[in-house]
Design a protein around this motif. Structure first.
Motif, PDB file in Angstrom:
ATOM      1  N   ASN A   1       0.805  -1.213   0.000  1.00 19.01           N
ATOM      2  CA  ASN A   1       0.000   0.000   0.000  1.00 19.01           C
ATOM      3  C   ASN A   1       0.842   1.269   0.000  1.00 19.01           C
ATOM      4  O   ASN A   1       0.398   2.305  -0.485  1.00 19.01           O
ATOM      5  CB  ASN A   1      -0.893  -0.036   1.250  1.00 19.01           C
ATOM      6  CG  ASN A   1      -2.126   0.816   1.115  1.00 19.01           C
ATOM      7  OD1 ASN A   1      -2.716   0.880   0.049  1.00 19.01           O
ATOM      8  ND2 ASN A   1      -2.509   1.465   2.188  1.00 19.01           N
ATOM      9  N   SER A   2       2.060   1.188   0.549  1.00 15.33           N
ATOM     10  CA  SER A   2       2.893   2.390   0.650  1.00 15.33           C
ATOM     11  C   SER A   2       4.149   2.311  -0.206  1.00 15.33           C
ATOM     12  O   SER A   2       4.737   3.342  -0.522  1.00 15.33           O
ATOM     13  CB  SER A   2       3.319   2.619   2.113  1.00 15.33           C
ATOM     14  OG  SER A   2       2.188   2.748   2.934  1.00 15.33           O
ATOM     15  N   VAL A   3       4.575   1.097  -0.543  1.00 19.76           N
ATOM     16  CA  VAL A   3       5.818   0.958  -1.318  1.00 19.76           C
ATOM     17  C   VAL A   3       5.507   0.596  -2.778  1.00 19.76           C
ATOM     18  O   VAL A   3       5.972   1.266  -3.704  1.00 19.76           O
ATOM     19  CB  VAL A   3       6.759  -0.107  -0.680  1.00 19.76           C
ATOM     20  CG1 VAL A   3       8.063  -0.205  -1.472  1.00 19.76           C
ATOM     21  CG2 VAL A   3       7.039   0.230   0.783  1.00 19.76           C
ATOM     22  N   GLU A   4       4.694  -0.443  -2.973  1.00 22.98           N
ATOM     23  CA  GLU A   4       4.438  -0.893  -4.352  1.00 22.98           C
ATOM     24  C   GLU A   4       3.829   0.217  -5.239  1.00 22.98           C
ATOM     25  O   GLU A   4       4.272   0.383  -6.384  1.00 22.98           O
ATOM     26  CB  GLU A   4       3.536  -2.137  -4.350  1.00 22.98           C
ATOM     27  CG  GLU A   4       3.346  -2.706  -5.751  1.00 22.98           C
ATOM     28  CD  GLU A   4       2.827  -4.134  -5.752  1.00 22.98           C
ATOM     29  OE1 GLU A   4       1.839  -4.405  -5.043  1.00 22.98           O
ATOM     30  OE2 GLU A   4       3.408  -4.969  -6.460  1.00 22.98           O
ATOM     31  N   PRO A   5       2.855   1.000  -4.755  1.00 21.92           N
ATOM     32  CA  PRO A   5       2.270   2.012  -5.654  1.00 21.92           C
ATOM     33  C   PRO A   5       3.293   3.036  -6.156  1.00 21.92           C
ATOM     34  O   PRO A   5       3.260   3.420  -7.331  1.00 21.92           O
ATOM     35  CB  PRO A   5       1.200   2.699  -4.798  1.00 21.92           C
ATOM     36  CG  PRO A   5       0.854   1.690  -3.750  1.00 21.92           C
ATOM     37  CD  PRO A   5       2.134   0.935  -3.467  1.00 21.92           C
ATOM     38  N   VAL A   6       4.224   3.473  -5.299  1.00 18.42           N
ATOM     39  CA  VAL A   6       5.186   4.490  -5.762  1.00 18.42           C
ATOM     40  C   VAL A   6       6.214   3.875  -6.708  1.00 18.42           C
ATOM     41  O   VAL A   6       6.659   4.519  -7.661  1.00 18.42           O
ATOM     42  CB  VAL A   6       5.879   5.247  -4.584  1.00 18.42           C
ATOM     43  CG1 VAL A   6       4.875   6.109  -3.830  1.00 18.42           C
ATOM     44  CG2 VAL A   6       6.613   4.320  -3.637  1.00 18.42           C
ATOM     45  N   ILE A   7       6.573   2.614  -6.454  1.00 17.81           N
ATOM     46  CA  ILE A   7       7.500   1.938  -7.385  1.00 17.81           C
ATOM     47  C   ILE A   7       6.786   1.696  -8.718  1.00 17.81           C
ATOM     48  O   ILE A   7       7.346   1.961  -9.793  1.00 17.81           O
ATOM     49  CB  ILE A   7       8.029   0.618  -6.785  1.00 17.81           C
ATOM     50  CG1 ILE A   7       8.938   0.923  -5.591  1.00 17.81           C
ATOM     51  CG2 ILE A   7       8.792  -0.199  -7.843  1.00 17.81           C
ATOM     52  CD1 ILE A   7       9.495  -0.306  -4.886  1.00 17.81           C
TER      53      ILE A   7
ATOM     54  N   ASP B   1       9.661  -8.805  -3.063  1.00 17.49           N
ATOM     55  CA  ASP B   1       9.199  -8.942  -4.455  1.00 17.49           C
ATOM     56  C   ASP B   1       8.867  -7.581  -5.056  1.00 17.49           C
ATOM     57  O   ASP B   1       9.100  -7.352  -6.248  1.00 17.49           O
ATOM     58  CB  ASP B   1       7.995  -9.882  -4.539  1.00 17.49           C
ATOM     59  CG  ASP B   1       7.732 -10.257  -5.986  1.00 17.49           C
ATOM     60  OD1 ASP B   1       8.660 -10.797  -6.637  1.00 17.49           O
ATOM     61  OD2 ASP B   1       6.630  -9.977  -6.498  1.00 17.49           O
ATOM     62  N   THR B   2       8.351  -6.690  -4.247  1.00 10.10           N
ATOM     63  CA  THR B   2       8.063  -5.328  -4.716  1.00 10.10           C
ATOM     64  C   THR B   2       9.367  -4.590  -5.037  1.00 10.10           C
ATOM     65  O   THR B   2       9.482  -3.929  -6.080  1.00 10.10           O
ATOM     66  CB  THR B   2       7.273  -4.591  -3.613  1.00 10.10           C
ATOM     67  OG1 THR B   2       6.038  -5.264  -3.453  1.00 10.10           O
ATOM     68  CG2 THR B   2       7.025  -3.156  -3.963  1.00 10.10           C
ATOM     69  N   LEU B   3      10.353  -4.726  -4.151  1.00 12.36           N
ATOM     70  CA  LEU B   3      11.635  -4.032  -4.367  1.00 12.36           C
ATOM     71  C   LEU B   3      12.403  -4.614  -5.551  1.00 12.36           C
ATOM     72  O   LEU B   3      13.208  -3.918  -6.178  1.00 12.36           O
ATOM     73  CB  LEU B   3      12.489  -4.099  -3.092  1.00 12.36           C
ATOM     74  CG  LEU B   3      11.955  -3.272  -1.920  1.00 12.36           C
ATOM     75  CD1 LEU B   3      12.774  -3.555  -0.658  1.00 12.36           C
ATOM     76  CD2 LEU B   3      11.981  -1.773  -2.235  1.00 12.36           C
ATOM     77  N   ARG B   4      12.154  -5.868  -5.871  1.00 13.21           N
ATOM     78  CA  ARG B   4      12.804  -6.498  -7.040  1.00 13.21           C
ATOM     79  C   ARG B   4      12.530  -5.710  -8.316  1.00 13.21           C
ATOM     80  O   ARG B   4      13.372  -5.639  -9.205  1.00 13.21           O
ATOM     81  CB  ARG B   4      12.231  -7.916  -7.214  1.00 13.21           C
ATOM     82  CG  ARG B   4      13.186  -8.997  -6.929  1.00 13.21           C
ATOM     83  CD  ARG B   4      12.628 -10.383  -6.969  1.00 13.21           C
ATOM     84  NE  ARG B   4      11.344 -10.658  -7.539  1.00 13.21           N
ATOM     85  CZ  ARG B   4      11.127 -11.018  -8.812  1.00 13.21           C
ATOM     86  NH1 ARG B   4      12.118 -11.172  -9.637  1.00 13.21           N
ATOM     87  NH2 ARG B   4       9.906 -11.258  -9.242  1.00 13.21           N
ATOM     88  N   VAL B   5      11.311  -5.161  -8.396  1.00 16.71           N
ATOM     89  CA  VAL B   5      10.932  -4.398  -9.594  1.00 16.71           C
ATOM     90  C   VAL B   5      11.802  -3.138  -9.684  1.00 16.71           C
ATOM     91  O   VAL B   5      12.329  -2.799 -10.752  1.00 16.71           O
ATOM     92  CB  VAL B   5       9.428  -4.030  -9.540  1.00 16.71           C
ATOM     93  CG1 VAL B   5       9.045  -3.119 -10.686  1.00 16.71           C
ATOM     94  CG2 VAL B   5       8.587  -5.302  -9.524  1.00 16.71           C
TER      95      VAL B   5
END
Ligand SMILES: N[C@@H](CCC(=O)N[C@@H](CS)C(=O)NCC(=O)O)C(=O)O
Length: 233
Positions: free
Chosen positions: A102-108, A170-174
């Motif tokens: 909710n806070s990390v994936e959307p900005v990435i 997994d989100t940071l992998r992107v």
């Protein structure tokens, strides 16, 4: 318990390695849970697909008589009462899992989409102006810098490796794949540590093998008449 994980039947090269079924595969591998794969076409979206996933996306699971969508909800469900979600850490792990989504994936995702639009405008839409890209980069960097400070002091986001790490790594992998983590040594080390886990490695090998098999299935004529024509050529 019979666990079925739904992913796409076939996809082109560019999203492979990042389709979110990897999160479910990874959790299942960490837990030693057997599962089988079922597929839906990416296009056209079928009614049966939308009945399981209202937005026509993947992943979904069927676990006995339970059907679930949303990768975070699926990982939480599988992790319940296991070492990926110990009862005394449940609130903190859920907090970080939701923060990842909710806070990390959307900005990435917002920044990454500008990169993809630059490379594949026919799929991802017109390229954004440099001002928009800079604004989105700043938003993302704010969140990454906050995580960098936290992960500089710990191996895993909520203490021991947990369900939250599956979603966060997994989100940071992107971001890592788009070279956005080069100024964040702790985040780079975190992604490396997470993806070096044997469970991730097995999940990724199976994920990639699925696309290889999908390519082979597309290359093989299924129509007996086509097969006959092929053989007689
Ligand atoms: N919030 C959803 C996002 C699912 C999602 O974005 N799925 C992508 C594949 S990774 C998808 O199906 N994209 C194709 C589409 O939206 O048509 C989740 O975490 O499960």
């Amino acid at each position: 318990m019979t666990l079925t994980l739904y992913t796409y039947e076939w996809l082109p090269e560019f999203p492979r390695g990042f389709v979110r079924d990897i999160r479910v595969r990874w959790a299942a591998e960490e837990l030693g849970l057997p599962y089988q794969i079922a597929t839906v076409p990416v296009y056209p979206k079928t009614d049966a697909h939308r009945d399981m996933q209202p937005f026509g996306q993947v992943p979904m699971i069927v676990d006995d008589d339970l059907t679930l969508f949303e990768s975070g909800a699926i990982v939480l469900h599988l992790a319940e009462n296991t070492d990926l979600l110990p009862a005394d850490q449940r609130a903190q792990i859920a907090q970080w899992l939701i923060a990842a989504l909710n806070s990390v994936e959307p900005v990435i995702s917002a920044w990454t989409l500008t990169r993809l639009a630059g490379r594949m405008p026919q799929i991802f839409g017109p390229p954004s102006s440099p001002e928009v890209v800079e604004h989105l980069r700043k938003n993302m960097d704010g969140r990454l810098a906050a995580l960098e400070r936290i992960l500089a002091g710990r191996n895993w986001i909520a203490g021991e490796f947990s369900a939250a790490d599956i979603l966060l790594a997994d989100t940071l992998r992107v971001a890592a794949a788009e070279d956005a983590l080069t100024d964040y040594p702790a985040l780079t080390a975190y992604v490396d540590r997470a993806t070096a886990r044997p469970a991730f490695q097995r999940a990724m090998a199976d994920h990639m093998a699925h696309w290889t098999a999908a390519d082979a299935a597309r290359a093989t004529p299924t129509n007996p008449k086509e097969k006959q024509d092929e053989l007689s050529r």
